[in-house]
Design an enzyme around this catalytic site. Structure first.
Site, PDB file in Angstrom:
ATOM      1  N   SER A 109      36.052  38.515   5.193  1.00 23.42           N
ATOM      2  CA  SER A 109      36.668  39.856   5.165  1.00 23.42           C
ATOM      3  C   SER A 109      38.010  39.843   4.430  1.00 23.42           C
ATOM      4  O   SER A 109      38.742  38.844   4.478  1.00 23.42           O
ATOM      5  CB  SER A 109      36.892  40.331   6.605  1.00 23.42           C
ATOM      6  OG  SER A 109      37.675  41.506   6.634  1.00 23.42           O
ATOM      7  N   TYR A 131      38.081  45.424   0.920  1.00 28.74           N
ATOM      8  CA  TYR A 131      38.539  46.751   1.317  1.00 28.74           C
ATOM      9  C   TYR A 131      39.460  47.229   0.209  1.00 28.74           C
ATOM     10  O   TYR A 131      40.306  46.459  -0.281  1.00 28.74           O
ATOM     11  CB  TYR A 131      39.315  46.698   2.638  1.00 28.74           C
ATOM     12  CG  TYR A 131      38.452  46.808   3.880  1.00 28.74           C
ATOM     13  CD1 TYR A 131      37.501  47.809   4.020  1.00 28.74           C
ATOM     14  CD2 TYR A 131      38.637  45.918   4.947  1.00 28.74           C
ATOM     15  CE1 TYR A 131      36.735  47.916   5.180  1.00 28.74           C
ATOM     16  CE2 TYR A 131      37.876  46.020   6.104  1.00 28.74           C
ATOM     17  CZ  TYR A 131      36.925  47.026   6.211  1.00 28.74           C
ATOM     18  OH  TYR A 131      36.178  47.128   7.351  1.00 28.74           O
ATOM     19  N   THR A 157      33.189  47.453   0.863  1.00 30.94           N
ATOM     20  CA  THR A 157      32.881  48.290   2.024  1.00 30.94           C
ATOM     21  C   THR A 157      33.353  49.709   1.750  1.00 30.94           C
ATOM     22  O   THR A 157      34.531  49.940   1.472  1.00 30.94           O
ATOM     23  CB  THR A 157      33.551  47.707   3.285  1.00 30.94           C
ATOM     24  OG1 THR A 157      33.011  46.398   3.482  1.00 30.94           O
ATOM     25  CG2 THR A 157      33.280  48.559   4.515  1.00 30.94           C
ATOM     26  N   LYS A 234      28.586  48.160   0.723  1.00 30.24           N
ATOM     27  CA  LYS A 234      28.246  48.111   2.156  1.00 30.24           C
ATOM     28  C   LYS A 234      28.667  49.407   2.830  1.00 30.24           C
ATOM     29  O   LYS A 234      29.838  49.790   2.749  1.00 30.24           O
ATOM     30  CB  LYS A 234      28.971  46.919   2.792  1.00 30.24           C
ATOM     31  CG  LYS A 234      28.843  46.841   4.308  1.00 30.24           C
ATOM     32  CD  LYS A 234      29.446  45.550   4.831  1.00 30.24           C
ATOM     33  CE  LYS A 234      29.413  45.459   6.337  1.00 30.24           C
ATOM     34  NZ  LYS A 234      30.442  46.281   6.984  1.00 30.24           N
ATOM     35  N   HIS A 258      28.218  50.476   9.946  1.00 31.50           N
ATOM     36  CA  HIS A 258      29.356  49.670  10.383  1.00 31.50           C
ATOM     37  C   HIS A 258      29.226  49.326  11.878  1.00 31.50           C
ATOM     38  O   HIS A 258      30.196  49.264  12.618  1.00 31.50           O
ATOM     39  CB  HIS A 258      30.656  50.444  10.126  1.00 31.50           C
ATOM     40  CG  HIS A 258      31.831  49.582   9.746  1.00 31.50           C
ATOM     41  ND1 HIS A 258      32.291  49.451   8.462  1.00 31.50           N
ATOM     42  CD2 HIS A 258      32.681  48.830  10.490  1.00 31.50           C
ATOM     43  CE1 HIS A 258      33.359  48.667   8.435  1.00 31.50           C
ATOM     44  NE2 HIS A 258      33.611  48.269   9.667  1.00 31.50           N
TER      45      HIS A 258
HETATM   46  C1  LIG Z   1      35.128  43.048  15.352  1.00 27.17           C
HETATM   47  C2  LIG Z   1      34.516  43.571  14.087  1.00 27.17           C
HETATM   48  C3  LIG Z   1      35.246  43.525  12.909  1.00 27.17           C
HETATM   49  C4  LIG Z   1      34.692  44.013  11.721  1.00 27.17           C
HETATM   50  N1  LIG Z   1      35.416  43.892  10.563  1.00 27.17           N
HETATM   51  C5  LIG Z   1      34.855  44.292   9.390  1.00 27.17           C
HETATM   52  C6  LIG Z   1      35.534  44.070   8.161  1.00 27.17           C
HETATM   53  O1  LIG Z   1      36.624  43.521   8.127  1.00 27.17           O
HETATM   54  N2  LIG Z   1      34.927  44.499   7.034  1.00 27.17           N
HETATM   55  C7  LIG Z   1      33.695  45.115   7.038  1.00 27.17           C
HETATM   56  O2  LIG Z   1      33.185  45.494   5.989  1.00 27.17           O
HETATM   57  N3  LIG Z   1      33.028  45.312   8.187  1.00 27.17           N
HETATM   58  C8  LIG Z   1      33.559  44.909   9.360  1.00 27.17           C
HETATM   59  N4  LIG Z   1      32.854  45.053  10.515  1.00 27.17           N
HETATM   60  C9  LIG Z   1      31.478  45.607  10.480  1.00 27.17           C
HETATM   61  C10 LIG Z   1      30.449  44.497  10.265  1.00 27.17           C
HETATM   62  O3  LIG Z   1      30.559  43.931   8.979  1.00 27.17           O
HETATM   63  C11 LIG Z   1      29.012  45.017  10.411  1.00 27.17           C
HETATM   64  O4  LIG Z   1      28.790  46.120   9.557  1.00 27.17           O
HETATM   65  C12 LIG Z   1      28.639  45.413  11.841  1.00 27.17           C
HETATM   66  O5  LIG Z   1      29.301  44.624  12.800  1.00 27.17           O
HETATM   67  C13 LIG Z   1      27.131  45.274  11.989  1.00 27.17           C
HETATM   68  O6  LIG Z   1      26.694  45.663  13.227  1.00 27.17           O
HETATM   69  P1  LIG Z   1      26.404  44.614  14.429  1.00 27.17           P
HETATM   70  O7  LIG Z   1      27.733  44.184  14.953  1.00 27.17           O
HETATM   71  O8  LIG Z   1      25.660  45.482  15.412  1.00 27.17           O
HETATM   72  O9  LIG Z   1      25.560  43.481  13.892  1.00 27.17           O
HETATM   73  C14 LIG Z   1      33.388  44.575  11.717  1.00 27.17           C
HETATM   74  C15 LIG Z   1      32.666  44.613  12.910  1.00 27.17           C
HETATM   75  C16 LIG Z   1      33.199  44.116  14.088  1.00 27.17           C
HETATM   76  C17 LIG Z   1      32.363  44.144  15.347  1.00 27.17           C
END
Ligand SMILES: Cc1cc2nc3c(=O)[nH]c(=O)nc-3n(C[C@H](O)[C@H](O)[C@H](O)COP(=O)(O)O)c2cc1C
Length: 365
Positions: A109, A131, A157, A234, A258
């Site tokens: 990330s 980002y 993203t 994404k 997300h």
């Molecule tokens: C704690 C946390 C932090 C996340 N941080 C980012 C991030 O920095 N960048 C991003 O594109 N998505 C982020 N996401 C989204 C994840 O990449 C992903 O789309 C999502 O968690 C998928 O769903 P799932 O947790 O049910 O597998 C984050 C998700 C969580 C739970």
């Protein structure tokens, strides 16, 4: 005989919940608003019922594949997730090590709590999640750094113009501890993410200060011209956006809400998947995330036309439970579950999984 260890991702989640402070558990597991989309992701996956093929002479299914030019042991990449040092002191270093050992890409990330250059030294197949920041020169330098350290893809993203309102974090007054920083950003200053911001999550305040809210297709075209790395968008749900992305030279889209953390009320990503595959599947790879919790879920995604999935929260549960080993356990459970599900469905390989038919299970929880 001793107790068996965790047997499925739900077991790992329970162990993580027991290990984590309540506000941190809420940060990881929560969604936005009334968490309608968060719950719907699961319900929609459960409603995808598979029609296994028989007498296919499979023996044992092979899960290996190529994902965007990267060889992978199964059609899965670790989703980009911010601030992994919240879950374990080794944070992204442990995460990348687990991915390396499992043979799947690790998506680092922008908001990593370990600098990209350090994560790259672990030697995993590395993709970088971008980002879009208000300061375009910072975007430019992040892209240059991703190229420099040998990242194999750039994942942009596009579903965070602002952060979704995560009520659990607001109620808990959630903020980053002093020793967890956005290590990739200017001298590691995370600014407001550490502050107590009245009536708002500190992370949302940080996002508002740093992210560019009005990103558009012209920015994407600038990026396409700026780098030769494979580009992944994404956070796509509408096929019209997927078509525009493919026309702009994007190599893959991730159908994603997300994990229910952005627009509450957005469609479950698995429900949005077939129309996106129909619209662009021949021109660019379509990946899926949001709610994947088992090998059967991965097979469901493949049957509906996805080339692969990203897995989010379960990986963090593994990290919280036992660092690189725990995250590795999650990946190996998913791999053996997928192998078994493919074998039971009569699929010799990942290409065959795409030919499995589905019906709607109206009785699913
Ligand atoms: C704690 C946390 C932090 C996340 N941080 C980012 C991030 O920095 N960048 C991003 O594109 N998505 C982020 N996401 C989204 C994840 O990449 C992903 O789309 C999502 O968690 C998928 O769903 P799932 O947790 O049910 O597998 C984050 C998700 C969580 C739970």
């Amino acid at each position: 005989m001793g107790e068996p260890g965790p047997l499925c991702l739900a077991d790992v989640a329970h162990l993580a919940e027991a290990a984590l402070a309540a506000d941190l558990w809420d940060f990881v597991s929560g969604g936005s608003g009334a968490e309608t989309t968060l719950a719907a992701n699961r319900a929609a996956l459960d409603a995808v019922a598979l029609l296994p093929r028989v007498l296919a002479g499979v023996g044992e299914a092979a899960t290996g594949c190529r994902l965007l030019g990267t060889d992978a042991a199964l059609p899965l990449a670790v989703a980009p997730m911010a601030y992994q040092r919240l879950l374990h002191p080794d944070g992204e270093l442990a995460g990348a090590e687990a991915a390396r050992l499992a043979g799947v890409p690790y998506v680092a990330s922008t908001l990593s709590s370990v600098r990209l250059e350090e994560v790259a030294k672990v030697g995993a197949d590395l993709w970088f999640q971008l980002y879009w920041l208000r300061d375009k020169s910072l975007v430019d330098s992040l892209v240059a750094r991703a190229e420099q350290v040998g990242c194999q893809a750039l994942v942009v993203t596009v579903d965070v113009p602002i952060m979704g309102r995560r009520l659990r974090d607001v109620r808990n007054g959630f903020r980053l501890p002093a020793d967890v920083i956005a290590a990739n950003l200017a001298e590691g200053t995370t600014g407001r993410a550490h502050d107590d911001v009245a009536g708002e999550s500190a992370l949302a305040a940080h996002t508002a200060a740093v992210f560019a809210p009005a990103l558009d297709w012209a920015d994407l075209e600038w990026l396409r011209a700026r780098t030769t790395l494979p580009l992944v968008l994404k956070g796509i749900l509408d096929p019209r956006d997927a078509v525009r992305a493919a026309a702009s030279g994007v190599d893959a889209v991730v159908v994603s809400n997300h994990g229910g953390r952005q627009l509450d009320g957005a469609a479950p990503s698995v429900d949005a998947l077939p129309a996106v595959v129909d619209a662009v599947g021949e021109h660019c790879a379509v990946l899926l995330d949001s709610g994947i919790r088992s090998g059967t879920d991965i097979l469901r995604a493949l049957a509906l036309g996805a080339r692969g999935v990203l897995v989010g929260r379960p990986f963090l549960h593994g990290l919280a439970y036992d660092g690189a080993r725990g995250a590795g356990l999650v990946l190996s459970l998913l791999r053996s579950e997928l192998r078994d599900a493919m074998t039971l469905a009569g699929c010799a390989d990942v290409a065959a999984a795409a030919t499995v038919s589905t019906v709607r299970n109206v009785r699913a929880r």
